[in-house]
Write an enzyme that holds these catalytic residues in place. Structure first.
Site, PDB file in Angstrom:
ATOM      1  N   GLU A  67      -9.959 -31.265  -6.627  1.00  0.00           N
ATOM      2  CA  GLU A  67      -9.464 -30.480  -7.766  1.00  0.00           C
ATOM      3  C   GLU A  67      -9.501 -28.983  -7.459  1.00  0.00           C
ATOM      4  O   GLU A  67      -8.588 -28.238  -7.836  1.00  0.00           O
ATOM      5  CB  GLU A  67     -10.275 -30.803  -9.022  1.00  0.00           C
ATOM      6  N   GLU A  74      -2.020 -24.558  -6.275  1.00  0.00           N
ATOM      7  CA  GLU A  74      -1.153 -24.199  -7.400  1.00  0.00           C
ATOM      8  C   GLU A  74      -1.097 -22.689  -7.605  1.00  0.00           C
ATOM      9  O   GLU A  74      -0.024 -22.135  -7.869  1.00  0.00           O
ATOM     10  CB  GLU A  74      -1.622 -24.893  -8.671  1.00  0.00           C
TER      11      GLU A  74
END
Length: 126
Positions: A67, A74
């Site tokens: 994550e 991102e």
């Protein structure tokens, strides 16, 4: 000219800031943290042995790591490609897919780790 190297303390502080940022801003990180907390509470209540704890810690650590990497990818993609672009979407989707695969693997590990202890607990209660 060689770039300036930060102190070891500064390096760890920056890394910790990245982890804190992800926990504060990423919904999925909060979900992973809540799931990890439930897993650890269950492991403590069932008094799992060291090997089972190690498998759980490894699974949780891998999901949190995936994550964090997804969050970093991102952010970089959004920085270099603020407009919608097919390659940017592929990068983001692939990074998210890595988290999904890791989370599915962690669920499988959780089932394997908890199956016998829960079966034994249910047998002793009935």
């Amino acid at each position: 000219m060689k770039p300036h190297r930060h102190s070891l303390y500064r390096t760890f502080a920056n890394a910790a800031a990245g982890v804190v940022h992800a926990f504060k801003t990423e919904r999925n990180m909060k979900i992973h943290a809540a799931a990890a907390l439930m897993v650890f509470i269950g492991a403590a209540l069932l008094q799992l042995d060291l090997i089972r704890w190690l498998f759980l810690l490894l699974a949780v650590g891998l999901v949190i790591t995936a994550e964090l990497i997804n969050t970093a990818i991102e952010a970089v993609v959004d920085l270099v490609s603020p407009q919608v672009h097919a390659y940017a979407q592929i990068a983001k989707d692939t990074a998210a897919g890595a988290v999904l695969v890791t989370a599915i693997m962690a669920v499988g590990i959780g089932i394997a780790v908890f199956y016998e202890p829960i079966r034994g607990w249910i047998g002793s209660v009935l």
